[in-house]
Design a protein around this motif. Structure first.
Motif, PDB file in Angstrom:
ATOM      1  N   ILE A  72       0.889  -1.048   0.310  1.00 32.36           N
ATOM      2  CA  ILE A  72       0.142   0.195  -0.196  1.00 32.36           C
ATOM      3  C   ILE A  72       0.971   1.495  -0.095  1.00 32.36           C
ATOM      4  O   ILE A  72       0.569   2.441  -0.733  1.00 32.36           O
ATOM      5  CB  ILE A  72      -0.630  -0.134   0.932  1.00 32.36           C
ATOM      6  N   LEU A  73       1.423   0.677   0.623  1.00 36.03           N
ATOM      7  CA  LEU A  73       2.747   2.198   1.002  1.00 36.03           C
ATOM      8  C   LEU A  73       3.546   2.681  -0.283  1.00 36.03           C
ATOM      9  O   LEU A  73       3.355   3.893  -1.389  1.00 36.03           O
ATOM     10  CB  LEU A  73       3.786   1.887   2.390  1.00 36.03           C
ATOM     11  N   LEU A  74       4.180   1.917  -1.410  1.00 37.49           N
ATOM     12  CA  LEU A  74       4.383   1.380  -2.363  1.00 37.49           C
ATOM     13  C   LEU A  74       3.792   2.274  -3.492  1.00 37.49           C
ATOM     14  O   LEU A  74       3.439   3.052  -4.501  1.00 37.49           O
ATOM     15  CB  LEU A  74       4.301   0.157  -2.874  1.00 37.49           C
ATOM     16  N   VAL A  75       2.124   1.989  -3.461  1.00 39.95           N
ATOM     17  CA  VAL A  75       1.826   2.109  -4.625  1.00 39.95           C
ATOM     18  C   VAL A  75       1.175   3.436  -3.752  1.00 39.95           C
ATOM     19  O   VAL A  75       0.524   4.709  -5.572  1.00 39.95           O
ATOM     20  CB  VAL A  75       0.334   1.097  -4.538  1.00 39.95           C
ATOM     21  N   THR A  76       1.211   3.885  -2.873  1.00 39.63           N
ATOM     22  CA  THR A  76       1.240   5.668  -2.415  1.00 39.63           C
ATOM     23  C   THR A  76       1.881   6.402  -2.827  1.00 39.63           C
ATOM     24  O   THR A  76       1.995   7.015  -3.990  1.00 39.63           O
ATOM     25  CB  THR A  76       0.861   5.445  -1.393  1.00 39.63           C
ATOM     26  N   VAL A  77       3.058   6.124  -3.251  1.00 42.65           N
ATOM     27  CA  VAL A  77       4.754   6.512  -3.302  1.00 42.65           C
ATOM     28  C   VAL A  77       4.402   6.690  -5.199  1.00 42.65           C
ATOM     29  O   VAL A  77       4.538   7.828  -5.896  1.00 42.65           O
ATOM     30  CB  VAL A  77       5.609   5.850  -3.306  1.00 42.65           C
ATOM     31  N   LEU A  78       3.582   5.444  -5.857  1.00 42.45           N
ATOM     32  CA  LEU A  78       4.044   5.486  -7.123  1.00 42.45           C
ATOM     33  C   LEU A  78       2.273   6.573  -6.773  1.00 42.45           C
ATOM     34  O   LEU A  78       2.960   7.469  -8.097  1.00 42.45           O
ATOM     35  CB  LEU A  78       3.598   4.081  -7.660  1.00 42.45           C
ATOM     36  N   LYS A  79       1.392   7.144  -7.219  1.00 39.71           N
ATOM     37  CA  LYS A  79       0.504   7.349  -7.532  1.00 39.71           C
ATOM     38  C   LYS A  79       0.923   9.422  -6.659  1.00 39.71           C
ATOM     39  O   LYS A  79       0.493  10.319  -8.062  1.00 39.71           O
ATOM     40  CB  LYS A  79      -0.887   7.467  -6.477  1.00 39.71           C
ATOM     41  N   LEU A  80       2.055   9.345  -5.752  1.00 41.46           N
ATOM     42  CA  LEU A  80       1.740  10.933  -5.512  1.00 41.46           C
ATOM     43  C   LEU A  80       3.220  10.961  -7.180  1.00 41.46           C
ATOM     44  O   LEU A  80       2.973  12.088  -7.404  1.00 41.46           O
ATOM     45  CB  LEU A  80       3.170  10.518  -4.546  1.00 41.46           C
ATOM     46  N   THR A  94      -0.952  16.856 -22.920  1.00 44.68           N
ATOM     47  CA  THR A  94      -1.181  16.149 -24.005  1.00 44.68           C
ATOM     48  C   THR A  94      -2.408  15.525 -23.525  1.00 44.68           C
ATOM     49  O   THR A  94      -2.385  15.321 -22.794  1.00 44.68           O
ATOM     50  CB  THR A  94      -0.683  15.806 -25.093  1.00 44.68           C
ATOM     51  N   HIS A  95      -3.578  15.341 -24.723  1.00 42.63           N
ATOM     52  CA  HIS A  95      -4.771  14.026 -24.076  1.00 42.63           C
ATOM     53  C   HIS A  95      -3.971  12.813 -23.820  1.00 42.63           C
ATOM     54  O   HIS A  95      -4.425  11.564 -23.678  1.00 42.63           O
ATOM     55  CB  HIS A  95      -6.009  14.185 -24.998  1.00 42.63           C
ATOM     56  N   ARG A  96      -3.013  12.953 -25.163  1.00 39.60           N
ATOM     57  CA  ARG A  96      -2.716  11.087 -25.137  1.00 39.60           C
ATOM     58  C   ARG A  96      -1.835  10.865 -23.840  1.00 39.60           C
ATOM     59  O   ARG A  96      -1.464   9.851 -23.342  1.00 39.60           O
ATOM     60  CB  ARG A  96      -1.610  11.314 -26.265  1.00 39.60           C
ATOM     61  N   GLY A  97      -1.340  12.289 -23.372  1.00 38.10           N
ATOM     62  CA  GLY A  97       0.255  11.737 -22.118  1.00 38.10           C
ATOM     63  C   GLY A  97      -1.007  11.843 -20.792  1.00 38.10           C
ATOM     64  O   GLY A  97      -1.045  11.011 -20.006  1.00 38.10           O
ATOM     65  N   GLN A  98      -2.376  12.234 -20.759  1.00 38.20           N
ATOM     66  CA  GLN A  98      -3.204  12.150 -19.444  1.00 38.20           C
ATOM     67  C   GLN A  98      -3.538  10.759 -20.061  1.00 38.20           C
ATOM     68  O   GLN A  98      -4.210  10.596 -19.047  1.00 38.20           O
ATOM     69  CB  GLN A  98      -4.315  13.333 -19.546  1.00 38.20           C
ATOM     70  N   THR A  99      -4.041  10.278 -20.974  1.00 33.83           N
ATOM     71  CA  THR A  99      -4.836   8.911 -20.978  1.00 33.83           C
ATOM     72  C   THR A  99      -3.582   7.324 -20.842  1.00 33.83           C
ATOM     73  O   THR A  99      -4.183   6.597 -19.995  1.00 33.83           O
ATOM     74  CB  THR A  99      -4.747   8.703 -22.756  1.00 33.83           C
ATOM     75  N   LEU A 100      -2.604   8.233 -20.430  1.00 31.64           N
ATOM     76  CA  LEU A 100      -0.905   7.631 -20.300  1.00 31.64           C
ATOM     77  C   LEU A 100      -1.007   6.780 -19.271  1.00 31.64           C
ATOM     78  O   LEU A 100      -1.544   6.509 -18.380  1.00 31.64           O
ATOM     79  CB  LEU A 100       0.221   7.154 -20.728  1.00 31.64           C
ATOM     80  N   ARG A 101      -1.260   8.233 -18.598  1.00 33.48           N
ATOM     81  CA  ARG A 101      -0.727   8.745 -16.676  1.00 33.48           C
ATOM     82  C   ARG A 101      -2.187   7.543 -16.576  1.00 33.48           C
ATOM     83  O   ARG A 101      -2.262   7.368 -15.326  1.00 33.48           O
ATOM     84  CB  ARG A 101      -1.192  10.150 -16.353  1.00 33.48           C
ATOM     85  N   SER A 102      -3.326   7.642 -16.913  1.00 31.14           N
ATOM     86  CA  SER A 102      -4.384   7.288 -16.211  1.00 31.14           C
ATOM     87  C   SER A 102      -4.437   5.754 -16.264  1.00 31.14           C
ATOM     88  O   SER A 102      -5.449   5.009 -15.157  1.00 31.14           O
ATOM     89  CB  SER A 102      -5.683   7.864 -17.125  1.00 31.14           C
ATOM     90  N   LEU A 103      -4.455   5.331 -17.958  1.00 32.99           N
ATOM     91  CA  LEU A 103      -4.290   3.684 -18.090  1.00 32.99           C
ATOM     92  C   LEU A 103      -3.130   2.973 -16.758  1.00 32.99           C
ATOM     93  O   LEU A 103      -3.595   2.303 -16.112  1.00 32.99           O
ATOM     94  CB  LEU A 103      -3.591   3.533 -19.344  1.00 32.99           C
ATOM     95  N   VAL A 104      -1.719   4.182 -16.688  1.00 37.23           N
ATOM     96  CA  VAL A 104      -0.871   3.663 -15.603  1.00 37.23           C
ATOM     97  C   VAL A 104      -1.698   3.243 -14.296  1.00 37.23           C
ATOM     98  O   VAL A 104      -0.841   2.479 -12.990  1.00 37.23           O
ATOM     99  CB  VAL A 104       0.199   4.297 -15.824  1.00 37.23           C
ATOM    100  N   GLY A 161      -9.762   3.827 -17.922  1.00 34.92           N
ATOM    101  CA  GLY A 161      -8.379   2.719 -16.795  1.00 34.92           C
ATOM    102  C   GLY A 161      -8.548   1.476 -18.078  1.00 34.92           C
ATOM    103  O   GLY A 161      -9.111   1.303 -18.887  1.00 34.92           O
ATOM    104  N   ILE A 162      -8.424   0.276 -16.788  1.00 37.81           N
ATOM    105  CA  ILE A 162      -8.260  -1.101 -17.682  1.00 37.81           C
ATOM    106  C   ILE A 162      -9.342  -1.081 -17.756  1.00 37.81           C
ATOM    107  O   ILE A 162      -9.433  -2.687 -18.555  1.00 37.81           O
ATOM    108  CB  ILE A 162      -7.326  -1.995 -16.656  1.00 37.81           C
ATOM    109  N   ARG A 163     -10.576  -1.130 -17.436  1.00 34.36           N
ATOM    110  CA  ARG A 163     -11.887  -1.803 -16.987  1.00 34.36           C
ATOM    111  C   ARG A 163     -12.704  -0.751 -17.723  1.00 34.36           C
ATOM    112  O   ARG A 163     -13.471  -1.413 -18.490  1.00 34.36           O
ATOM    113  CB  ARG A 163     -12.184  -2.616 -15.962  1.00 34.36           C
ATOM    114  N   THR A 164     -12.936   0.387 -17.196  1.00 34.26           N
ATOM    115  CA  THR A 164     -13.967   0.810 -17.605  1.00 34.26           C
ATOM    116  C   THR A 164     -13.893   2.685 -17.988  1.00 34.26           C
ATOM    117  O   THR A 164     -12.103   2.510 -17.816  1.00 34.26           O
ATOM    118  CB  THR A 164     -14.814   1.568 -16.621  1.00 34.26           C
ATOM    119  N   THR A 165     -14.173   3.168 -18.457  1.00 40.70           N
ATOM    120  CA  THR A 165     -13.801   5.097 -19.237  1.00 40.70           C
ATOM    121  C   THR A 165     -14.858   5.436 -18.072  1.00 40.70           C
ATOM    122  O   THR A 165     -16.168   5.326 -18.566  1.00 40.70           O
ATOM    123  CB  THR A 165     -13.969   5.248 -20.740  1.00 40.70           C
TER     124      THR A 165
END
Length: 292
Positions: free
Chosen positions: A55-63, A72-82, A162-166
């Motif tokens: 959970i700590l690792l996930v929190t750091v990655l999200k930060l 760009t919209h493309r960059g925002q999409t990649l960030r959302s998917l990651v 997201g991976i499953r939903t938009t």
């Protein structure tokens, strides 16, 4: 905080379900998968440390993702998917690693529970379709975060992919969550320039040629006063139609898609006021009565 607690509860419930599946596997398959649970204090402490660490690792990655501000919209999409991928990977890591810590042979479960895997496979058919469709949307660049799209009659801005939903949000801040497999026949309105259209009616007795001679000055003023909404000066398209009690004139202006409705309201107001300054009032239904 509430979301984190809920996710932990769901993960623990999934662990319990898998442990039950292990026991059921012995009955359904007749195979012994040697389930020896280790519920010692050391194992439980190790399990808790692992969950907190993930959970700590996930929190750091999200930060870190939050510090990345794509333009760009493309960059925002990649960030959302990651962002979405991190959540799914973390959940699977806690699930599989947690079972291993408790003494469960995860590989034996996968190999033994054939009937249960078949049932889950049928149930996960839509999930797989959502994931695959999401990947195709990414690779084919069909739409991105920030694009204005129309899907199944719902028009809005893509807020998250997201991976499953938009997630799509309309102009009234109504949020619609759409499974990626349902993102079909997408009308991406951000690909091309949009036009705001305004139809104005004038009485038949109006001197049309005189009014048309004054329109360029009026339209130039509207374009100059509202350059923040209109990309250029509105254009007079001509006589659109001859109505029962009026002559309908059409005006168009190039605008960004996100401003199309506000631009239409703006044109309606400014043209109405401008026509009144030119001495042209909006017509009303009239009826000629002939008496013998």
């Amino acid at each position: 905080m509430k979301n984190t607690v809920l996710k932990l509860f769901l993960l623990l419930a999934a662990l319990g379900l898998l442990l039950w599946a292990c026991s059921a596997a012995d009955v359904w398959t007749g195979k012994d998968i040697s389930l020896q649970l280790d519920l010692s204090l050391a194992a439980l402490l190790k399990l808790g440390s692992m969950v907190v660490g993930v959970i700590l690792l996930v929190t750091v990655l999200k930060l870190l993702l939050g510090l990345f501000k794509p333009k760009t919209h493309r960059g925002q999409t990649l960030r959302s998917l990651v962002y979405s991928l991190i959540q799914y990977v973390a959940a699977l890591t806690i699930l599989c690693w947690g079972l291993s810590i408790l003494g469960v042979n995860v590989s034996a479960i996968v190999a033994s529970v054939g009937v249960l895997a078949l049932i889950v496979g049928f149930g996960a058919e839509s999930l797989i379709a959502d994931v695959v469709t999401g990947l195709f949307m990414l690779f084919e660049n069909q739409c991105n975060v920030g694009d204005i799209v129309e899907v199944g009659g719902f028009r809005g801005t893509i807020q998250k992919i997201g991976i499953r939903t938009t997630c799509v949000v309309d102009s009234g801040d109504n949020v619609k969550i759409i499974n990626n497999s349902e993102m079909k026949n997408i009308l991406n309105r951000s690909d091309n320039a949009s036009r705001a259209v305004c139809d104005m009616d004038i009485p038949y007795e109006t001197d049309l040629e005189d009014l048309e001679a004054k329109l360029p000055e009026l339209l130039e003023k509207i374009g100059k006063d509202h350059a923040d909404v209109l990309r250029s000066v509105p254009q007079y398209a001509g006589v659109q139609s001859l109505e029962a009690s009026s002559v309908r004139l059409r005006f168009v202006a190039p605008v960004a898609e996100e401003n199309i409705f506000s631009a239409q309201r703006l044109l309606n107001r400014e043209l109405l006021l401008g026509f009144r300054r030119l001495g042209v009032e909006c017509p009303f239904p009239q009826l000629d009565v002939h008496s013998r």
